[in-house]
Write a protein that holds these residues in place. Structure first.
Motif, PDB file in Angstrom:
ATOM      1  N   SER A  30       0.533 -19.094   0.496  1.00  0.00           N
ATOM      2  CA  SER A  30      -0.082 -20.409   0.747  1.00  0.00           C
ATOM      3  C   SER A  30      -1.237 -20.350   1.733  1.00  0.00           C
ATOM      4  CB  SER A  30       0.979 -21.382   1.273  1.00  0.00           C
ATOM      5  OG  SER A  30       1.544 -20.917   2.491  1.00  0.00           O
ATOM      6  N   ALA A  31      -1.475 -19.197   2.363  1.00  0.00           N
ATOM      7  CA  ALA A  31      -2.538 -19.079   3.357  1.00  0.00           C
ATOM      8  C   ALA A  31      -3.913 -19.110   2.688  1.00  0.00           C
ATOM      9  CB  ALA A  31      -2.370 -17.785   4.153  1.00  0.00           C
ATOM     10  N   GLU A  32      -4.888 -19.543   3.473  1.00  0.00           N
ATOM     11  CA  GLU A  32      -6.264 -19.610   2.976  1.00  0.00           C
ATOM     12  C   GLU A  32      -6.963 -18.277   3.234  1.00  0.00           C
ATOM     13  OE1 GLU A  32      -7.734 -22.009   1.318  1.00  0.00           O
ATOM     14  OE2 GLU A  32      -5.966 -23.327   1.376  1.00  0.00           O
ATOM     15  N   HIS A  33      -6.705 -17.320   2.355  1.00  0.00           N
ATOM     16  CA  HIS A  33      -7.350 -16.010   2.511  1.00  0.00           C
ATOM     17  C   HIS A  33      -8.230 -15.656   1.325  1.00  0.00           C
ATOM     18  CE1 HIS A  33      -4.073 -15.001  -0.126  1.00  0.00           C
ATOM     19  NE2 HIS A  33      -3.176 -15.138   0.830  1.00  0.00           N
ATOM     20  N   GLY A  34      -8.234 -16.509   0.317  1.00  0.00           N
ATOM     21  CA  GLY A  34      -9.116 -16.295  -0.814  1.00  0.00           C
ATOM     22  C   GLY A  34      -8.741 -15.140  -1.712  1.00  0.00           C
ATOM     23  N   ARG A  35      -7.501 -14.654  -1.593  1.00  0.00           N
ATOM     24  CA  ARG A  35      -7.086 -13.523  -2.403  1.00  0.00           C
ATOM     25  C   ARG A  35      -5.892 -13.921  -3.262  1.00  0.00           C
ATOM     26  NH1 ARG A  35      -6.914  -8.025   0.842  1.00  0.00           N
ATOM     27  NH2 ARG A  35      -7.638  -7.275  -1.171  1.00  0.00           N
ATOM     28  N   LYS A  36      -5.721 -13.213  -4.350  1.00  0.00           N
ATOM     29  CA  LYS A  36      -4.641 -13.509  -5.296  1.00  0.00           C
ATOM     30  C   LYS A  36      -3.697 -12.319  -5.366  1.00  0.00           C
ATOM     31  CE  LYS A  36      -3.954 -15.021 -10.102  1.00  0.00           C
ATOM     32  NZ  LYS A  36      -3.325 -16.304  -9.759  1.00  0.00           N
ATOM     33  N   TYR A  37      -2.393 -12.591  -5.293  1.00  0.00           N
ATOM     34  CA  TYR A  37      -1.396 -11.526  -5.262  1.00  0.00           C
ATOM     35  C   TYR A  37      -0.391 -11.681  -6.397  1.00  0.00           C
ATOM     36  CZ  TYR A  37      -3.106 -10.191  -0.683  1.00  0.00           C
ATOM     37  OH  TYR A  37      -3.904  -9.765   0.343  1.00  0.00           O
ATOM     38  N   ALA A  38      -0.040 -10.541  -6.963  1.00  0.00           N
ATOM     39  CA  ALA A  38       1.123 -10.480  -7.845  1.00  0.00           C
ATOM     40  C   ALA A  38       2.318 -10.125  -6.965  1.00  0.00           C
ATOM     41  CB  ALA A  38       0.931  -9.430  -8.934  1.00  0.00           C
ATOM     42  N   VAL A  39       3.476 -10.704  -7.261  1.00  0.00           N
ATOM     43  CA  VAL A  39       4.638 -10.558  -6.395  1.00  0.00           C
ATOM     44  C   VAL A  39       5.814 -10.020  -7.201  1.00  0.00           C
ATOM     45  CG1 VAL A  39       6.264 -11.751  -4.876  1.00  0.00           C
ATOM     46  CG2 VAL A  39       3.864 -12.475  -4.950  1.00  0.00           C
ATOM     47  N   LEU A  40       6.475  -9.011  -6.649  1.00  0.00           N
ATOM     48  CA  LEU A  40       7.704  -8.480  -7.237  1.00  0.00           C
ATOM     49  C   LEU A  40       8.826  -8.733  -6.249  1.00  0.00           C
ATOM     50  CD1 LEU A  40       9.439  -6.852  -9.185  1.00  0.00           C
ATOM     51  CD2 LEU A  40       8.494  -4.761  -8.207  1.00  0.00           C
ATOM     52  N   VAL A  41       9.790  -9.558  -6.642  1.00  0.00           N
ATOM     53  CA  VAL A  41      10.920  -9.901  -5.779  1.00  0.00           C
ATOM     54  C   VAL A  41      12.144  -9.164  -6.286  1.00  0.00           C
ATOM     55  CG1 VAL A  41      12.398 -11.754  -4.925  1.00  0.00           C
ATOM     56  CG2 VAL A  41       9.970 -12.176  -5.272  1.00  0.00           C
ATOM     57  N   ASN A  42      12.805  -8.430  -5.403  1.00  0.00           N
ATOM     58  CA  ASN A  42      14.026  -7.710  -5.742  1.00  0.00           C
ATOM     59  C   ASN A  42      15.195  -8.348  -5.026  1.00  0.00           C
ATOM     60  OD1 ASN A  42      15.622  -4.843  -4.483  1.00  0.00           O
ATOM     61  ND2 ASN A  42      15.878  -5.578  -6.556  1.00  0.00           N
ATOM     62  N   ARG A  90      -6.790  -9.080 -12.568  1.00  0.00           N
ATOM     63  CA  ARG A  90      -6.357 -10.473 -12.434  1.00  0.00           C
ATOM     64  C   ARG A  90      -5.876 -10.802 -11.026  1.00  0.00           C
ATOM     65  NH1 ARG A  90      -2.413 -11.652 -17.432  1.00  0.00           N
ATOM     66  NH2 ARG A  90      -2.173 -13.570 -16.224  1.00  0.00           N
ATOM     67  N   PHE A  91      -5.755  -9.787 -10.147  1.00  0.00           N
ATOM     68  CA  PHE A  91      -5.291 -10.053  -8.791  1.00  0.00           C
ATOM     69  C   PHE A  91      -5.878  -9.015  -7.841  1.00  0.00           C
ATOM     70  CE2 PHE A  91      -2.050  -7.922 -11.331  1.00  0.00           C
ATOM     71  CZ  PHE A  91      -1.944  -6.706 -10.678  1.00  0.00           C
ATOM     72  N   ASP A  92      -5.770  -9.306  -6.541  1.00  0.00           N
ATOM     73  CA  ASP A  92      -6.355  -8.445  -5.522  1.00  0.00           C
ATOM     74  C   ASP A  92      -5.359  -7.475  -4.906  1.00  0.00           C
ATOM     75  OD1 ASP A  92      -9.042  -9.774  -5.427  1.00  0.00           O
ATOM     76  OD2 ASP A  92      -7.803 -11.481  -4.840  1.00  0.00           O
ATOM     77  N   GLY A  93      -4.084  -7.761  -5.043  1.00  0.00           N
ATOM     78  CA  GLY A  93      -3.073  -6.899  -4.455  1.00  0.00           C
ATOM     79  C   GLY A  93      -1.696  -7.246  -4.981  1.00  0.00           C
ATOM     80  N   ILE A  94      -0.731  -6.402  -4.644  1.00  0.00           N
ATOM     81  CA  ILE A  94       0.653  -6.581  -5.081  1.00  0.00           C
ATOM     82  C   ILE A  94       1.541  -6.598  -3.856  1.00  0.00           C
ATOM     83  CG2 ILE A  94       2.567  -5.598  -6.411  1.00  0.00           C
ATOM     84  CD1 ILE A  94       0.468  -4.236  -8.198  1.00  0.00           C
ATOM     85  N   ILE A  95       2.531  -7.492  -3.846  1.00  0.00           N
ATOM     86  CA  ILE A  95       3.518  -7.540  -2.777  1.00  0.00           C
ATOM     87  C   ILE A  95       4.886  -7.278  -3.384  1.00  0.00           C
ATOM     88  CG2 ILE A  95       4.627  -8.966  -1.015  1.00  0.00           C
ATOM     89  CD1 ILE A  95       1.986 -10.525  -0.836  1.00  0.00           C
ATOM     90  N   VAL A  96       5.602  -6.316  -2.844  1.00  0.00           N
ATOM     91  CA  VAL A  96       6.962  -6.013  -3.272  1.00  0.00           C
ATOM     92  C   VAL A  96       7.906  -6.453  -2.161  1.00  0.00           C
ATOM     93  CG1 VAL A  96       8.598  -4.227  -3.968  1.00  0.00           C
ATOM     94  CG2 VAL A  96       6.185  -4.047  -4.644  1.00  0.00           C
ATOM     95  N   GLU A  97       8.724  -7.469  -2.424  1.00  0.00           N
ATOM     96  CA  GLU A  97       9.728  -7.901  -1.449  1.00  0.00           C
ATOM     97  C   GLU A  97      11.056  -7.274  -1.816  1.00  0.00           C
ATOM     98  OE1 GLU A  97      12.210 -11.771   0.218  1.00  0.00           O
ATOM     99  OE2 GLU A  97      10.733 -12.050  -1.373  1.00  0.00           O
ATOM    100  N   THR A  98      11.609  -6.466  -0.925  1.00  0.00           N
ATOM    101  CA  THR A  98      12.869  -5.788  -1.209  1.00  0.00           C
ATOM    102  C   THR A  98      14.050  -6.635  -0.761  1.00  0.00           C
ATOM    103  OG1 THR A  98      13.173  -4.652   0.906  1.00  0.00           O
ATOM    104  CG2 THR A  98      11.684  -3.621  -0.667  1.00  0.00           C
ATOM    105  N   THR A  99      15.210  -6.311  -1.293  1.00  0.00           N
ATOM    106  CA  THR A  99      16.435  -6.923  -0.808  1.00  0.00           C
ATOM    107  C   THR A  99      16.662  -6.553   0.648  1.00  0.00           C
ATOM    108  OG1 THR A  99      18.847  -6.887  -1.010  1.00  0.00           O
ATOM    109  CG2 THR A  99      17.694  -4.965  -1.760  1.00  0.00           C
TER     110      THR A  99
END
Length: 323
Positions: A30-42, A90-99
């Motif tokens: 939700s931050a105003e950083h102008g970048r788009k992220y793909a998210v992988l939630v585990n 389609r995005f600027d980076g990827i975030i992997v959230e681990t358990t």
């Protein structure tokens, strides 16, 4: 653009149960950083809910709930990341959230061993969220929580509004006994500046040195049992063959206990800096460009792990000096 700049950055977001990982993830999205992220939630368990807790955003959210990323679903991690990277425009980076129960080591190792991921992405940093209210007890009880601290490039020390300043200082001291060179940011509700956690280059030592020139220079260490951090430096050139033979033997013999190691090295006869790092027994290294003008050509190496023998490691490192 350099090869590093064309690779998609991946941020691994970890932290023990209840520390505030999902809150931080929502803050990023939700931050105003102008970048788009793909998210992988585990999530660990048959019924996944974390995907529902992530705010409704344009980012693509993928969920793996048939096991922990660090064990049964590493194949899923490689498969999903590979699929994402085919659409990386389609995005600027990827975030992997681990358990909250994940050991970050196998996740980091994935970027060492999979050729497709190595070619198209770069592990930017491991960001660990820490619950200031419960961390001291958690570190006593949980092997995984200690590993999460040890592997962190950045720690988000969360819920600082619920503890006093003296306690926070004690917590930071304990965290640095485990990981002396980590960057620590105190937060409430995981509200941290995006520049403090994204594009840090923690696993890209060349970029890390540009943003944190002294990040390998902290020589703090602990004699306590458990995970400790030790660093060594020499101001004379190293013999590359001796170093490779020594570090290879050390990682082969002590790799399970050495959670992470990294260093910037000056090899005799070379004009460029050599960046070395390893996760357990998996090592990687490359030349990263010339030393800066008037920069002291000092070789520095950091070990983070259990049962580390400081005199033995120092003698071994110094034995690699060129004749």
């Amino acid at each position: 653009m350099s090869e590093t700049e064309t690779k998609t950055p991946v941020t691994v977001l970890t932290g023990f149960l209840g520390a505030g990982k999902t809150t931080l993830l929502n803050h990023i999205l939700s931050a105003e950083h102008g970048r788009k992220y793909a998210v992988l939630v585990n999530e660990f368990g048959e019924l996944g809910v974390d995907g529902d807790l992530v705010i409704d955003a344009d980012e693509e959210v993928f969920e793996t709930n048939n096991g922990c990323i660090c064990c049964t679903v590493r194949g899923d991690l490689i498969r999903i990341l590979g699929s994402l990277l085919r659409r990386r425009n389609r995005f600027d980076g990827i975030i992997v959230e681990t358990t909250g129960l994940a050991d970050p080591a196998p996740v980091a190792q994935t970027f060492f061993v999979d050729e497709n991921l190595r070619a198209k992405s770069r592990l930017d940093a491991v960001v660990t969220v820490v619950d200031a209210c419960n961390v001291m007890q958690t570190l006593e009880e949980s092997h995984e929580a200690v590993n999460q601290i040890a592997f962190a490039d950045v720690i988000v020390l969360n819920k600082v509004d619920l503890v006093d300043e003296q306690t926070l200082d004690a917590i930071e001291a304990r965290l640095r006994q485990i990981n002396a060179s980590v960057q620590i940011h105190r937060t409430t509700r995981s509200n941290v500046s995006m520049s403090d956690i994204l594009d840090r280059g923690g696993f890209d030592l060349k970029r890390a040195l540009e943003t944190m020139p002294d990040f390998l220079e902290n020589t703090a260490h602990s004699h306590e049992e458990g995970v400790t951090s030790m660093s060594f430096s020499v101001d004379r050139p190293l013999d590359e063959a001796r170093f490779q033979a020594w570090i290879g033997a050390i990682l082969q013999e002590q790799g399970p206990d050495i959670l992470r190691s990294k260093g910037i090295l000056d090899f005799a006869g070379q004009q460029e800096r050599f960046a070395f790092q390893a996760v357990h027994m998996m090592a990687d290294g490359d030349y990263i460009g010339p030393w800066k003008e008037n920069e002291a050509r000092v070789s520095r190496i950091v070990f983070i792990g259990r049962n580390l023998n400081r005199p033995q490691l120092r003698r071994g490192f110094e034995s690699c000096l060129a004749a």
